[in-house]
Structures are given as C-alpha cells and as structure tokens.
Design a protein around this motif. Structure first.
Motif, mmCIF file in Angstrom:
data_model
loop_
_atom_site.group_PDB
_atom_site.id
_atom_site.type_symbol
_atom_site.label_atom_id
_atom_site.label_comp_id
_atom_site.label_asym_id
_atom_site.label_seq_id
_atom_site.Cartn_x
_atom_site.Cartn_y
_atom_site.Cartn_z
ATOM 1 N N ALA A 120 0.831 -1.208 0.000
ATOM 2 C CA ALA A 120 0.000 0.000 0.000
ATOM 3 C C ALA A 120 0.861 1.252 0.000
ATOM 4 O O ALA A 120 0.521 2.257 -0.648
ATOM 5 C CB ALA A 120 -0.938 -0.008 1.200
ATOM 6 N N LEU A 121 1.995 1.201 0.692
ATOM 7 C CA LEU A 121 2.909 2.337 0.740
ATOM 8 C C LEU A 121 3.459 2.632 -0.657
ATOM 9 O O LEU A 121 3.436 3.777 -1.128
ATOM 10 C CB LEU A 121 4.047 2.036 1.714
ATOM 11 N N VAL A 122 3.926 1.608 -1.355
ATOM 12 C CA VAL A 122 4.467 1.796 -2.707
ATOM 13 C C VAL A 122 3.367 2.233 -3.664
ATOM 14 O O VAL A 122 3.588 3.091 -4.522
ATOM 15 C CB VAL A 122 5.173 0.512 -3.200
ATOM 16 N N LYS A 123 2.173 1.708 -3.495
ATOM 17 C CA LYS A 123 1.053 2.114 -4.348
ATOM 18 C C LYS A 123 0.760 3.607 -4.185
ATOM 19 O O LYS A 123 0.549 4.326 -5.168
ATOM 20 C CB LYS A 123 -0.193 1.295 -4.013
ATOM 21 N N LEU A 124 0.773 4.092 -2.953
ATOM 22 C CA LEU A 124 0.552 5.518 -2.698
ATOM 23 C C LEU A 124 1.693 6.359 -3.285
ATOM 24 O O LEU A 124 1.455 7.424 -3.855
ATOM 25 C CB LEU A 124 0.403 5.784 -1.201
ATOM 26 N N LEU A 125 2.925 5.874 -3.164
ATOM 27 C CA LEU A 125 4.056 6.573 -3.774
ATOM 28 C C LEU A 125 3.864 6.697 -5.284
ATOM 29 O O LEU A 125 4.097 7.755 -5.871
ATOM 30 C CB LEU A 125 5.367 5.841 -3.488
ATOM 31 N N LYS A 126 3.430 5.617 -5.913
ATOM 32 C CA LYS A 126 3.222 5.612 -7.363
ATOM 33 C C LYS A 126 2.077 6.543 -7.770
ATOM 34 O O LYS A 126 2.150 7.181 -8.816
ATOM 35 C CB LYS A 126 2.967 4.194 -7.859
ATOM 36 N N GLN A 127 1.047 6.637 -6.957
ATOM 37 C CA GLN A 127 -0.051 7.564 -7.246
ATOM 38 C C GLN A 127 0.417 9.016 -7.090
ATOM 39 O O GLN A 127 0.013 9.886 -7.846
ATOM 40 C CB GLN A 127 -1.233 7.298 -6.318
ATOM 41 N N SER A 128 1.271 9.248 -6.127
ATOM 42 C CA SER A 128 1.749 10.597 -5.830
ATOM 43 C C SER A 128 2.853 11.048 -6.775
ATOM 44 O O SER A 128 2.984 12.232 -7.072
ATOM 45 C CB SER A 128 2.270 10.672 -4.392
ATOM 46 N N ILE A 129 3.665 10.105 -7.225
ATOM 47 C CA ILE A 129 4.799 10.394 -8.110
ATOM 48 C C ILE A 129 4.686 9.461 -9.317
ATOM 49 O O ILE A 129 5.253 8.364 -9.324
ATOM 50 C CB ILE A 129 6.145 10.171 -7.383
ATOM 51 N N PRO A 130 3.959 9.875 -10.346
ATOM 52 C CA PRO A 130 3.700 8.987 -11.487
ATOM 53 C C PRO A 130 4.961 8.467 -12.181
ATOM 54 O O PRO A 130 4.936 7.397 -12.781
ATOM 55 C CB PRO A 130 2.889 9.850 -12.447
ATOM 56 N N GLU A 131 6.064 9.205 -12.086
ATOM 57 C CA GLU A 131 7.309 8.781 -12.736
ATOM 58 C C GLU A 131 8.003 7.650 -11.996
ATOM 59 O O GLU A 131 8.909 7.017 -12.529
ATOM 60 C CB GLU A 131 8.298 9.964 -12.833
ATOM 61 N N PHE A 132 7.600 7.380 -10.750
ATOM 62 C CA PHE A 132 8.247 6.355 -9.929
ATOM 63 C C PHE A 132 7.888 4.969 -10.471
ATOM 64 O O PHE A 132 6.748 4.550 -10.434
ATOM 65 C CB PHE A 132 7.806 6.503 -8.474
ATOM 66 N N LYS A 133 8.889 4.283 -10.985
ATOM 67 C CA LYS A 133 8.705 2.939 -11.532
ATOM 68 C C LYS A 133 9.507 1.945 -10.705
ATOM 69 O O LYS A 133 10.636 2.219 -10.301
ATOM 70 C CB LYS A 133 9.166 2.863 -12.989
ATOM 71 N N SER A 134 8.917 0.793 -10.464
ATOM 72 C CA SER A 134 9.576 -0.253 -9.675
ATOM 73 C C SER A 134 10.294 -1.213 -10.608
ATOM 74 O O SER A 134 9.832 -2.318 -10.854
ATOM 75 C CB SER A 134 8.542 -1.005 -8.843
ATOM 76 N N ASN A 135 11.404 -0.774 -11.132
ATOM 77 C CA ASN A 135 12.171 -1.625 -12.032
ATOM 78 C C ASN A 135 12.720 -2.835 -11.306
ATOM 79 O O ASN A 135 13.340 -2.707 -10.255
ATOM 80 C CB ASN A 135 13.344 -0.836 -12.639
ATOM 81 N N ASN A 136 12.454 -4.007 -11.879
ATOM 82 C CA ASN A 136 13.053 -5.234 -11.368
ATOM 83 C C ASN A 136 12.781 -5.448 -9.879
ATOM 84 O O ASN A 136 13.687 -5.707 -9.102
ATOM 85 C CB ASN A 136 14.567 -5.206 -11.643
ATOM 86 N N SER A 137 11.529 -5.300 -9.469
ATOM 87 C CA SER A 137 11.206 -5.550 -8.064
ATOM 88 C C SER A 137 9.819 -6.192 -7.959
ATOM 89 O O SER A 137 9.072 -6.261 -8.925
ATOM 90 C CB SER A 137 11.245 -4.244 -7.266
ATOM 91 N N ILE A 138 9.493 -6.590 -6.751
ATOM 92 C CA ILE A 138 8.200 -7.236 -6.515
ATOM 93 C C ILE A 138 7.035 -6.273 -6.704
ATOM 94 O O ILE A 138 5.885 -6.697 -6.784
ATOM 95 C CB ILE A 138 8.137 -7.873 -5.105
ATOM 96 N N PHE A 139 7.302 -4.979 -6.785
ATOM 97 C CA PHE A 139 6.243 -3.990 -6.913
ATOM 98 C C PHE A 139 5.988 -3.579 -8.360
ATOM 99 O O PHE A 139 5.180 -2.685 -8.607
ATOM 100 C CB PHE A 139 6.575 -2.752 -6.074
ATOM 101 N N GLU A 140 6.613 -4.235 -9.327
ATOM 102 C CA GLU A 140 6.413 -3.910 -10.740
ATOM 103 C C GLU A 140 4.945 -4.018 -11.149
ATOM 104 O O GLU A 140 4.483 -3.266 -11.991
ATOM 105 C CB GLU A 140 7.243 -4.824 -11.636
ATOM 106 N N GLU A 141 4.219 -4.925 -10.537
ATOM 107 C CA GLU A 141 2.795 -5.110 -10.877
ATOM 108 C C GLU A 141 1.985 -3.841 -10.630
ATOM 109 O O GLU A 141 0.929 -3.650 -11.237
ATOM 110 C CB GLU A 141 2.202 -6.274 -10.089
ATOM 111 N N LEU A 142 2.463 -2.948 -9.772
ATOM 112 C CA LEU A 142 1.754 -1.716 -9.465
ATOM 113 C C LEU A 142 2.026 -0.617 -10.494
ATOM 114 O O LEU A 142 1.403 0.437 -10.446
ATOM 115 C CB LEU A 142 2.132 -1.200 -8.067
ATOM 116 N N ASP A 143 2.952 -0.862 -11.417
ATOM 117 C CA ASP A 143 3.292 0.140 -12.424
ATOM 118 C C ASP A 143 2.201 0.313 -13.485
ATOM 119 O O ASP A 143 2.197 1.316 -14.174
ATOM 120 C CB ASP A 143 4.617 -0.223 -13.116
ATOM 121 N N ASN A 144 1.329 -0.633 -13.614
ATOM 122 C CA ASN A 144 0.283 -0.549 -14.664
ATOM 123 C C ASN A 144 -0.848 0.365 -14.269
ATOM 124 O O ASN A 144 -1.277 0.476 -13.199
ATOM 125 C CB ASN A 144 -0.257 -1.931 -14.974
#
Length: 144
Positions: A120-144
C-alpha cells in the motif's frame, strides 16, 4: 548499465559553488558529463590494476538487483533546467506541489510504514509520483 561518476573533489567544489550562488529555494543539478557503462569501467579498472581480463580476472554478470535501474535520470520528463553563470551548475525547474496535499500524503505514508504495509505504501508513492517505476522488483505489478 550506465552510471554518472565524478571525483569527490569535483563534487565538493560544485556543492560549495552552488551554495555560494544560492538565494534560497533553488534546486541545483550538476553536469556530470556522460554516463559511463559499468562494464567499460570494470574493464578499465582491471587494466589499470595491471591485470588481464580473462586471464587474471573474470567479469561475472549477475543481473539487476531488485529496484536497480539500467540508467540514471536526473529530472523527470516534465522538468527542465536553466543555465547559471557556471557551465556545470544548472537550476532545476520542477513542479510545485500544494503543501497541505504533500503533508497529507506524508502522513499517510508514515501510517502505512508503521503498519509495515509495504504494498500500500508503494502504491501511494506511485499515485503521488507517477514517474516512480519499480524496475526489477516485486512492486512492478503496481506500475500498470
């Protein structure tokens, strides 16, 4: 994979000069030259150490670590930089954010951190900072 490099004395000099020219509130970006391929750096270090690649030492490719990027980005696509009187120091022009909105997001991030709710923390980061991409990590699924 590429990275920017500069010597410690060069970095310190640029930081001191940027500090002296600052009026308050600026974000400085340094010209660090061209990014260098890590492979080329490794080959050069081997050669400068007096060793021979393939004979004295091998290079092993281990792949990206979780979250590691292939290259560095100094600014996002919506941001630019303006020149200063120093050819290696630029002023970044970045988006401005509403203080209350940012304060609320930080409070939510702290709450999620305290709950150890990383997804949930990474999801909120991605919503707040659209450029934040989780390259090569378990959170890549949240990039879509």
């Amino acid at each position: 994979m590429t990275r920017y490099f500069m010597t410690i004395p060069e970095a310190c000099q640029l930081v001191l000069e940027a500090g002296a020219m600052g009026r308050g509130g600026e974000i400085y970006v340094f010209d660090m030259g061209k990014s260098i391929k890590i492979l080329n750096l490794a080959k050069r270090m081997i050669r400068l150490s007096g060793l021979e690649l393939g004979k004295d030492i091998q290079i092993t490719f281990t792949g990206l670590r979780p979250g590691e990027k292939l290259y560095e980005e100094l600014l996002n696509n919506a941001e630019t930089s303006l020149p200063t009187h120093h050819k290696k120091i630029m002023i970044a022009t970045v988006r401005e954010y509403d203080f209350e909105k940012v304060k609320n997001i930080v409070a939510q991030l702290r709450k999620l951190f305290n709950q150890q709710n990383n997804k949930a923390l990474v999801k909120l980061l991605k919503q707040s900072i659209p450029e934040f991409k989780s390259n090569n990590s378990i959170f890549e699924e949240l990039d879509n």
